[in-house]
Design a protein around this motif. Structure first.
Motif, PDB file in Angstrom:
ATOM      1  N   LEU A 385      -3.343   6.792   2.011  1.00 47.65           N
ATOM      2  CA  LEU A 385      -2.311   5.990   3.003  1.00 47.65           C
ATOM      3  C   LEU A 385      -2.201   6.856   4.147  1.00 47.65           C
ATOM      4  O   LEU A 385      -1.699   8.000   4.261  1.00 47.65           O
ATOM      5  CB  LEU A 385      -0.942   5.720   2.333  1.00 47.65           C
ATOM      6  N   LEU A 386      -2.606   6.387   5.413  1.00 46.66           N
ATOM      7  CA  LEU A 386      -2.665   6.874   6.767  1.00 46.66           C
ATOM      8  C   LEU A 386      -1.482   6.034   7.614  1.00 46.66           C
ATOM      9  O   LEU A 386      -1.752   4.883   7.878  1.00 46.66           O
ATOM     10  CB  LEU A 386      -4.085   7.061   7.399  1.00 46.66           C
ATOM     11  N   THR A 387      -0.561   6.719   7.909  1.00 46.47           N
ATOM     12  CA  THR A 387       0.534   5.793   8.672  1.00 46.47           C
ATOM     13  C   THR A 387       1.118   6.666   9.733  1.00 46.47           C
ATOM     14  O   THR A 387       1.317   7.872   9.673  1.00 46.47           O
ATOM     15  CB  THR A 387       1.646   5.336   7.880  1.00 46.47           C
ATOM     16  N   GLY A 388       1.571   6.258  10.861  1.00 49.31           N
ATOM     17  CA  GLY A 388       2.360   6.815  11.683  1.00 49.31           C
ATOM     18  C   GLY A 388       3.822   6.896  11.247  1.00 49.31           C
ATOM     19  O   GLY A 388       4.908   7.536  11.937  1.00 49.31           O
ATOM     20  N   ASP A 389       4.507   6.299  10.264  1.00 50.13           N
ATOM     21  CA  ASP A 389       5.765   6.160   9.853  1.00 50.13           C
ATOM     22  C   ASP A 389       6.122   7.705   9.187  1.00 50.13           C
ATOM     23  O   ASP A 389       5.514   8.393   9.171  1.00 50.13           O
ATOM     24  CB  ASP A 389       5.987   5.051   8.860  1.00 50.13           C
ATOM     25  N   ASN A 390       7.556   7.644   9.175  1.00 55.33           N
ATOM     26  CA  ASN A 390       8.016   8.849   8.356  1.00 55.33           C
ATOM     27  C   ASN A 390       7.919   9.098   7.080  1.00 55.33           C
ATOM     28  O   ASN A 390       7.345   8.253   6.415  1.00 55.33           O
ATOM     29  CB  ASN A 390       9.557   8.944   8.867  1.00 55.33           C
ATOM     30  N   ARG A 391       7.785  10.388   6.731  1.00 54.36           N
ATOM     31  CA  ARG A 391       7.501  10.650   5.233  1.00 54.36           C
ATOM     32  C   ARG A 391       8.344   9.813   4.354  1.00 54.36           C
ATOM     33  O   ARG A 391       7.741   9.410   3.233  1.00 54.36           O
ATOM     34  CB  ARG A 391       7.885  12.160   5.015  1.00 54.36           C
ATOM     35  N   ARG A 392       9.676   9.365   4.454  1.00 51.10           N
ATOM     36  CA  ARG A 392      10.389   8.577   3.549  1.00 51.10           C
ATOM     37  C   ARG A 392       9.818   7.337   3.117  1.00 51.10           C
ATOM     38  O   ARG A 392       9.551   6.847   2.278  1.00 51.10           O
ATOM     39  CB  ARG A 392      11.786   8.721   3.958  1.00 51.10           C
ATOM     40  N   THR A 393       9.748   6.831   4.451  1.00 48.41           N
ATOM     41  CA  THR A 393       9.068   5.389   4.316  1.00 48.41           C
ATOM     42  C   THR A 393       7.580   5.155   3.696  1.00 48.41           C
ATOM     43  O   THR A 393       7.213   4.452   2.872  1.00 48.41           O
ATOM     44  CB  THR A 393       8.946   4.861   5.916  1.00 48.41           C
ATOM     45  N   ALA A 394       6.762   6.084   4.156  1.00 41.92           N
ATOM     46  CA  ALA A 394       5.479   6.307   3.589  1.00 41.92           C
ATOM     47  C   ALA A 394       5.371   6.641   2.100  1.00 41.92           C
ATOM     48  O   ALA A 394       4.680   6.002   1.455  1.00 41.92           O
ATOM     49  CB  ALA A 394       4.763   7.601   4.417  1.00 41.92           C
ATOM     50  N   ALA A 395       6.392   7.460   1.817  1.00 41.83           N
ATOM     51  CA  ALA A 395       6.283   7.843   0.404  1.00 41.83           C
ATOM     52  C   ALA A 395       7.049   6.513  -0.494  1.00 41.83           C
ATOM     53  O   ALA A 395       6.587   6.267  -1.685  1.00 41.83           O
ATOM     54  CB  ALA A 395       7.367   8.912  -0.052  1.00 41.83           C
ATOM     55  N   ILE A 403      -0.242   4.571  -4.746  1.00 30.57           N
ATOM     56  CA  ILE A 403      -0.997   5.579  -3.827  1.00 30.57           C
ATOM     57  C   ILE A 403      -0.391   6.992  -3.905  1.00 30.57           C
ATOM     58  O   ILE A 403       0.525   7.167  -3.950  1.00 30.57           O
ATOM     59  CB  ILE A 403      -0.833   5.155  -2.322  1.00 30.57           C
ATOM     60  N   THR A 404      -1.350   7.831  -4.333  1.00 28.94           N
ATOM     61  CA  THR A 404      -1.030   9.477  -4.481  1.00 28.94           C
ATOM     62  C   THR A 404      -1.259  10.286  -3.243  1.00 28.94           C
ATOM     63  O   THR A 404      -0.553  11.329  -3.101  1.00 28.94           O
ATOM     64  CB  THR A 404      -1.803   9.774  -5.745  1.00 28.94           C
ATOM     65  N   GLU A 405      -2.285   9.927  -2.312  1.00 26.45           N
ATOM     66  CA  GLU A 405      -2.583  10.570  -1.278  1.00 26.45           C
ATOM     67  C   GLU A 405      -1.844   9.869  -0.028  1.00 26.45           C
ATOM     68  O   GLU A 405      -2.367   9.200   0.432  1.00 26.45           O
ATOM     69  CB  GLU A 405      -3.961  10.690  -1.099  1.00 26.45           C
ATOM     70  N   VAL A 406      -1.051  10.592   0.414  1.00 25.06           N
ATOM     71  CA  VAL A 406      -0.120  10.095   1.744  1.00 25.06           C
ATOM     72  C   VAL A 406      -0.179  11.124   2.903  1.00 25.06           C
ATOM     73  O   VAL A 406       0.000  12.222   2.748  1.00 25.06           O
ATOM     74  CB  VAL A 406       1.304   9.952   1.400  1.00 25.06           C
ATOM     75  N   HIS A 407      -0.556  10.524   3.978  1.00 24.24           N
ATOM     76  CA  HIS A 407      -0.593  11.084   5.310  1.00 24.24           C
ATOM     77  C   HIS A 407       0.294  10.385   6.184  1.00 24.24           C
ATOM     78  O   HIS A 407       0.188   9.165   6.448  1.00 24.24           O
ATOM     79  CB  HIS A 407      -1.936  11.325   5.957  1.00 24.24           C
ATOM     80  N   SER A 408       1.596  11.087   6.327  1.00 19.50           N
ATOM     81  CA  SER A 408       2.604  10.276   7.291  1.00 19.50           C
ATOM     82  C   SER A 408       2.444  10.769   8.719  1.00 19.50           C
ATOM     83  O   SER A 408       2.127  11.909   8.875  1.00 19.50           O
ATOM     84  CB  SER A 408       3.885  10.405   6.760  1.00 19.50           C
ATOM     85  N   ARG A 409       3.453  10.261   9.817  1.00 22.17           N
ATOM     86  CA  ARG A 409       3.525  10.719  11.189  1.00 22.17           C
ATOM     87  C   ARG A 409       2.308  10.987  11.761  1.00 22.17           C
ATOM     88  O   ARG A 409       2.212  12.204  12.385  1.00 22.17           O
ATOM     89  CB  ARG A 409       4.486  11.797  11.185  1.00 22.17           C
ATOM     90  N   LEU A 410       1.377  10.371  11.519  1.00 19.89           N
ATOM     91  CA  LEU A 410      -0.212  10.429  12.355  1.00 19.89           C
ATOM     92  C   LEU A 410      -0.182   9.714  13.724  1.00 19.89           C
ATOM     93  O   LEU A 410       0.116   8.591  13.658  1.00 19.89           O
ATOM     94  CB  LEU A 410      -1.096  10.009  11.391  1.00 19.89           C
ATOM     95  N   LEU A 411      -0.582  10.346  14.495  1.00 16.09           N
ATOM     96  CA  LEU A 411      -0.699  10.065  16.011  1.00 16.09           C
ATOM     97  C   LEU A 411      -2.463   9.323  15.706  1.00 16.09           C
ATOM     98  O   LEU A 411      -2.741   9.641  15.111  1.00 16.09           O
ATOM     99  CB  LEU A 411      -0.903  10.809  16.938  1.00 16.09           C
ATOM    100  N   PRO A 412      -2.580   8.140  16.775  1.00 16.81           N
ATOM    101  CA  PRO A 412      -4.259   7.827  16.491  1.00 16.81           C
ATOM    102  C   PRO A 412      -5.355   8.725  16.438  1.00 16.81           C
ATOM    103  O   PRO A 412      -6.034   8.714  15.532  1.00 16.81           O
ATOM    104  CB  PRO A 412      -4.195   6.900  17.740  1.00 16.81           C
ATOM    105  N   THR A 413      -5.026   9.882  17.249  1.00 13.20           N
ATOM    106  CA  THR A 413      -6.045  10.928  17.176  1.00 13.20           C
ATOM    107  C   THR A 413      -6.023  11.630  15.716  1.00 13.20           C
ATOM    108  O   THR A 413      -7.123  12.100  15.287  1.00 13.20           O
ATOM    109  CB  THR A 413      -5.827  11.794  18.230  1.00 13.20           C
ATOM    110  N   GLU A 414      -5.021  11.706  15.187  1.00 11.29           N
ATOM    111  CA  GLU A 414      -4.880  12.585  13.773  1.00 11.29           C
ATOM    112  C   GLU A 414      -5.367  11.516  12.708  1.00 11.29           C
ATOM    113  O   GLU A 414      -5.896  12.152  11.689  1.00 11.29           O
ATOM    114  CB  GLU A 414      -3.331  12.794  13.866  1.00 11.29           C
TER     115      GLU A 414
END
Length: 542
Positions: A385-395, A403-414
């Protein structure tokens, strides 16, 4: 084949030469039919679209009805659709309740209920109720038109394997000509009869030609593209269809992809000197120019007339800004201070002073959990999961979808950097997204798929494929279809190679009759073509 026929006739094998031409022409016609069936399977959808529609114009004197060509319909036009009529354009139901038969477009086996606010598609059939539909896209940009256009473009491309086969075929063909000359000259040098030597060489040239090998790759891929289009996912090229089957990891964006993309405001927290209405009004004034679903939710929550804004500017991955009555208003994604909040928090600043925060939540798509489970089962790596949202929402979203692999608070370049890092590790990534902020990551992935119904124009342009009706279940189905196409290609190459090897061996160690050589060669070509065509069947889609 023409050269072989003339050579056969020159040594008295007139009947065999004529038979060769007949079989060759018949084979060519069947090959053309196979290729055309692939294109027809999608372009025939155009015949479903009505040529005319009734346009409704409302004014103070009453309603005016005008029959016009569907090509003349424009965004915002109202069209009444009577029971049993085909709908004249992609649109939204404004009035009425009915059931709409979408089987030809979406593959749904039963008519679907449509009420005010729900989408309907060009060329689908209205049921027993009457509807008034507001057109949302012109005929040239309808789902049908986009399907036909993209499949036509895909049909003109060649897969990596097809290009490789063609490159090998060029050298192979030269080798066949040289080998045929040797097959002719060597027995002749050993005092074999001229006629027998020439006939053997002609037969060798026929059976060794790689026609079936060349036809082994594209028909399965094009048939798979056509089948996928019928089920609502548009693959832009044969290369993409081929690459999808090699997917090792699937990564999803959150907002508008795993979720409905229609968030709602759940909480407004104003600063001490502001009111709830004030915060919403300021945010909505800026967000009215934004394409992001969060912006639309803020505008809907404001309800009252939105005040004008100048100097609007998008801040990719962060938010938007604009000038209201000389004050710079920014609506940006909140900082880590709100990590404990479920949902997305945006902060509203006026001239760099915090005016308040707005919390929004988004509903999970009904098919998200099942799609994630199925996707994870058919790939070798867990779903990300790749999202710009905060960790709590992403989790929270991750736990609800498995989904077990979570990447939160990502900018477009990230997001793009995360995808490139996985690709650099040798993992072929398929990314699914919908917004402008997903475009860099879509371009970085081996295959990028955009959600078509609410996806941004940039995401649709950048992506390699488009899910036209936002049905997530089509993604694992398309991966499996691509893998099936790969198996068909391998089977075709084995069939073609076996025919060539057996017939060449027969010709070199014994006497292979010319008609049998032609029948074997052309028969193998037809077999591989028809085998590829099997992917057009409805049961090939799972």
């Amino acid at each position: 084949m023409i050269v072989a026929a003339i050579a056969a006739a020159s040594i008295g094998q007139v009947f065999d030469g004529a038979l060769l031409i007949v079989i060759f022409a018949t084979s060519g016609a069947i090959e053309a039919l196979v290729t055309q069936r692939t294109a027809d399977s999608v372009t025939n959808l155009l015949s479903l679209a009505p040529e005319q529609a009734t346009r409704l114009t409302r004014n103070i004197t009453g309603d005016d009805l005008e029959v016009i060509d569907t090509a003349e319909l424009r965004i915002g036009d109202l069209i009444p659709v009577r029971p049993g009529e085909r709908i004249g354009g992609d649109g939204v139901v404004m009035e009425g309740i009915s059931e709409v038969d979408q089987a030809a477009m979406t593959g749904e086996s039963v008519p679907v209920r449509r009420t005010p606010g729900q989408d309907v598609l060009f060329g689908t059939v209205n049921g027993t109720g009457s509807l008034t539909v507001r057109i949302t896209s012109p005929a040239s940009e309808s789902v049908v038109a986009r399907m036909v256009s993209l499949v036509a473009e895909a049909s003109e491309t060649k897969s990596t394997r097809a290009l490789f086969v063609e490159q090998v075929e060029q050298r192979y063909s030269l080798g066949v000509v040289i080998a045929a000359l040797i097959v002719f000259a060597l027995p002749l040098a050993l005092r074999e009869d001229f006629r027998d030597s020439l006939l053997r060489a002609i037969t060798f040239m026929i059976v060794a030609s790689p026609c079936a090998v060349v036809l082994s790759t594209m028909p399965p891929l094009l048939a798979a593209i056509a089948n996928a289009a019928r089920h609502g996912i548009l693959i832009k090229s044969a290369t993409v269809m081929e690459s999808m089957g090699r997917t090792q990891l699937v990564a999803f964006d959150k907002t508008g992809t795993l979720t409905e993309g229609a968030p709602v405001v759940t909480k407004v927290t104003p600063a001490a000197d502001r009111s709830t209405e004030d915060v919403l009004t300021l945010a909505a004034a800026v967000e009215q120019h934004s394409e992001h679903p969060l912006g639309g939710a803020v505008v809907r929550a404001a309800r009252a007339n939105v005040i004008p804004t100048t100097g609007f500017r998008a801040l990719p991955g962060r938010g938007v800004e604009g000038v209201i009555e000389g004050q710079l208003v920014r609506v940006i994604q909140a900082s880590d201070e709100h990590e404990d909040t479920i949902g997305t928090v945006v902060e509203v600043f006026v001239d760099e002073h915090l005016a308040g925060t707005i919390t929004l939540e988004d509903a999970l798509r009904p098919d998200a959990t099942a799609t994630v489970a199925r996707t994870g089962a058919i790939t070798s790596h867990p779903v990300h999961l790749l999202t710009g949202d905060n960790r709590r929402t992403a989790a929270d979203i991750a736990s609800r979808t498995g989904i077990t692999e979570v990447h939160s608070r990502l900018l477009p370049t990230e997001k793009a950097a995360t995808v490139r890092r996985l690709e650099d590790d040798g993992i072929q990534v398929l990314l699914v997204g919908d917004g402008v902020n997903d475009a860099p990551a879509l371009a970085s992935a081996t295959v990028g798929i955009a959600m078509g119904r609410h996806g941004s124009d940039l995401a649709l342009e950048t992506a390699d494929a488009v899910v036209i009706r936002d049905d997530l279940s089509t993604i694992p189905s398309a991966i499996e279809l691509s893998r099936t196409a790969h198996r068909f290609i391998v089977a075709n190459l084995i069939i073609a190679g076996t025919f060539i090897a057996v017939l060449v061996f027969w010709d070199l160690i014994a006497t292979l009759p010319l008609p049998l050589a032609v029948a074997g060669h052309e028969g193998s070509t037809v077999i591989v073509g028809l085998n590829g065509l099997r992917l057009l069947r409805a049961r090939a889609w799972r």
